[in-house]
Design a protein around this motif. Sequence first.
Motif, PDB file in Angstrom:
ATOM      1  N   LYS A   1       4.205  37.532  -5.071  1.00 38.35           N
ATOM      2  CA  LYS A   1       3.492  37.942  -6.231  1.00 38.35           C
ATOM      3  C   LYS A   1       2.798  36.635  -6.765  1.00 38.35           C
ATOM      4  O   LYS A   1       3.268  35.456  -6.465  1.00 38.35           O
ATOM      5  CB  LYS A   1       4.504  38.478  -7.303  1.00 38.35           C
ATOM      6  CG  LYS A   1       5.908  37.533  -7.548  1.00 38.35           C
ATOM      7  CD  LYS A   1       6.833  38.307  -8.368  1.00 38.35           C
ATOM      8  CE  LYS A   1       8.164  37.471  -8.398  1.00 38.35           C
ATOM      9  NZ  LYS A   1       9.245  38.243  -9.178  1.00 38.35           N
ATOM     10  N   LEU A   2       1.790  36.821  -7.402  1.00 37.19           N
ATOM     11  CA  LEU A   2       0.965  35.721  -7.930  1.00 37.19           C
ATOM     12  C   LEU A   2       0.406  36.142  -9.257  1.00 37.19           C
ATOM     13  O   LEU A   2       0.066  37.087  -9.727  1.00 37.19           O
ATOM     14  CB  LEU A   2      -0.211  35.530  -7.119  1.00 37.19           C
ATOM     15  CG  LEU A   2      -1.121  34.445  -7.132  1.00 37.19           C
ATOM     16  CD1 LEU A   2      -0.459  32.968  -7.321  1.00 37.19           C
ATOM     17  CD2 LEU A   2      -2.328  34.297  -6.439  1.00 37.19           C
ATOM     18  N   TYR A   3       0.407  35.050 -10.271  1.00 37.79           N
ATOM     19  CA  TYR A   3      -0.140  35.171 -11.450  1.00 37.79           C
ATOM     20  C   TYR A   3      -1.377  34.234 -11.564  1.00 37.79           C
ATOM     21  O   TYR A   3      -1.133  32.988 -11.400  1.00 37.79           O
ATOM     22  CB  TYR A   3       0.852  34.654 -12.741  1.00 37.79           C
ATOM     23  CG  TYR A   3       0.271  34.779 -13.994  1.00 37.79           C
ATOM     24  CD1 TYR A   3       0.264  36.063 -14.767  1.00 37.79           C
ATOM     25  CD2 TYR A   3      -0.039  33.402 -14.515  1.00 37.79           C
ATOM     26  CE1 TYR A   3      -0.274  35.632 -16.264  1.00 37.79           C
ATOM     27  CE2 TYR A   3      -0.330  33.262 -15.944  1.00 37.79           C
ATOM     28  CZ  TYR A   3      -0.509  34.490 -16.607  1.00 37.79           C
ATOM     29  OH  TYR A   3      -1.167  34.292 -17.744  1.00 37.79           O
ATOM     30  N   LEU A   4      -2.369  34.763 -11.989  1.00 42.00           N
ATOM     31  CA  LEU A   4      -3.712  34.019 -12.185  1.00 42.00           C
ATOM     32  C   LEU A   4      -4.290  34.141 -13.719  1.00 42.00           C
ATOM     33  O   LEU A   4      -4.313  35.304 -14.306  1.00 42.00           O
ATOM     34  CB  LEU A   4      -4.518  34.364 -11.336  1.00 42.00           C
ATOM     35  CG  LEU A   4      -4.312  34.280  -9.613  1.00 42.00           C
ATOM     36  CD1 LEU A   4      -5.546  34.424  -9.103  1.00 42.00           C
ATOM     37  CD2 LEU A   4      -4.168  32.653  -9.495  1.00 42.00           C
ATOM     38  N   ASP A   5      -4.363  33.077 -14.272  1.00 43.20           N
ATOM     39  CA  ASP A   5      -4.886  33.103 -15.937  1.00 43.20           C
ATOM     40  C   ASP A   5      -6.252  32.820 -15.856  1.00 43.20           C
ATOM     41  O   ASP A   5      -6.835  31.631 -15.369  1.00 43.20           O
ATOM     42  CB  ASP A   5      -4.062  32.078 -16.524  1.00 43.20           C
ATOM     43  CG  ASP A   5      -4.564  32.167 -18.001  1.00 43.20           C
ATOM     44  OD1 ASP A   5      -5.578  33.149 -18.391  1.00 43.20           O
ATOM     45  OD2 ASP A   5      -4.046  31.503 -19.085  1.00 43.20           O
ATOM     46  N   PHE A   6      -7.282  33.630 -16.084  1.00 38.46           N
ATOM     47  CA  PHE A   6      -8.589  33.415 -15.969  1.00 38.46           C
ATOM     48  C   PHE A   6      -9.384  32.518 -16.896  1.00 38.46           C
ATOM     49  O   PHE A   6     -10.429  32.233 -17.359  1.00 38.46           O
ATOM     50  CB  PHE A   6      -9.431  34.768 -15.926  1.00 38.46           C
ATOM     51  CG  PHE A   6      -9.260  35.412 -14.546  1.00 38.46           C
ATOM     52  CD1 PHE A   6      -9.212  34.690 -13.450  1.00 38.46           C
ATOM     53  CD2 PHE A   6      -9.754  36.968 -14.375  1.00 38.46           C
ATOM     54  CE1 PHE A   6      -9.147  35.158 -11.995  1.00 38.46           C
ATOM     55  CE2 PHE A   6      -9.682  37.378 -13.242  1.00 38.46           C
ATOM     56  CZ  PHE A   6      -9.239  36.800 -12.007  1.00 38.46           C
TER      57      PHE A   6
END
Length: 393
Positions: A46-51
Amino acid sequence: MYYRKSFNELQQHLTEKQATVITGMRRVGKSTTVKHLLTLVPHTNKLYLDFERIENRVLFNQDSYNDIERGLSALGLQLDQPAVLALDEIQLVPNSTSVIKSLYDTYGIKFIVTGSSSFYLKNHFSESLSGRKQIFEMFPLDFEEFLAFKGEDVATLKKERLKSFLPTFYDRWKGYYEEFLEFGGFPEVVLAGSEASKTNYLKDVLNAYIELDIKLLSDFTVSDTLYKLIQLLAARVGSRIDYSKIASIIGINRNKIKDYMHLLEYTYFIQVVKPFTNGIDKELTKQPKFYFADTGLLQVLSKVSSGAVFENAVANQLGKIGSVNYFERSSGTEIDFILNREKAIEVKETCTPQDLSTLTDRAKILQINDVALIGRHPNYGGFKDFIWGGAVY
């Protein structure tokens, strides 16, 4: 982790193939919710990316989908296995939906995404991700969630939901409800220690809304004009919208005011309450009323009367129960709210037997027999046939 009512529904959707799309105003807790959902994923792919971080925007703004896939792999996401990809503030990357569609159709990726506006998500997503997503809306805390954030046991609150006034219940929760009315339900505001901190948080929310969301999601570039409009609306909260009068005061075109009002509604800043009629044609010819999404924001903008603040709070509380309209005749006869087209409601800071009698008579005009008063303070004459505001949710 603080309790939000939406968690259960979101958790259930976590196992669905469809993208989980969470939208709402800034600072209502979307990012915190996404991070909480990620902790519930049973695997590590899983991966979290904050734009809001430029490097993540650069990754998704590349022309080649292959390069985007390579970038995700470099960040540790294994595309050849079941994966969860969380994307925060996707409205900051206009082409993000096309990238999501490509990855969704090609790989076994479960998407959890957030955005700050239904104006963007409901319209743009409807076209590009049709059948591939479900949208969940988040709002400032309701009073039950507010108490949970304060560490209170809400079991007794639930038992008294929508019941007639009980002095013991009122005495227990009145202090918290007054704080709820004064500062609203943004999570950071609720958790802030001092009144000054709460006010500063609310000013930050307002500034970010105007300077980031509005400029990003529209062609409105004159933020000073929008701020003047919002201040003007705050002083008239709970009133019918007279576009021509507002336009003349601010000095801009009437149609431009309408555009602004639609944008404020679609970005969750205001709630529009339409008149109760028996036909859609009649409804469209009458002016709607409006309320602010949060009473804390309302009071940062204008020093409105305590009655207006209370009515605004009740409008928001009722809006989470069902559909809300208002009724008004040209003669001046009016009812504050009609809930689900079947319950007539009048809001008074202090309710009296005469208020109930008047409401009952007016409801008969609409052939509605179910009526309720909602009050803020006790009637020290002993009248108890009303619902205290803190029991409405």
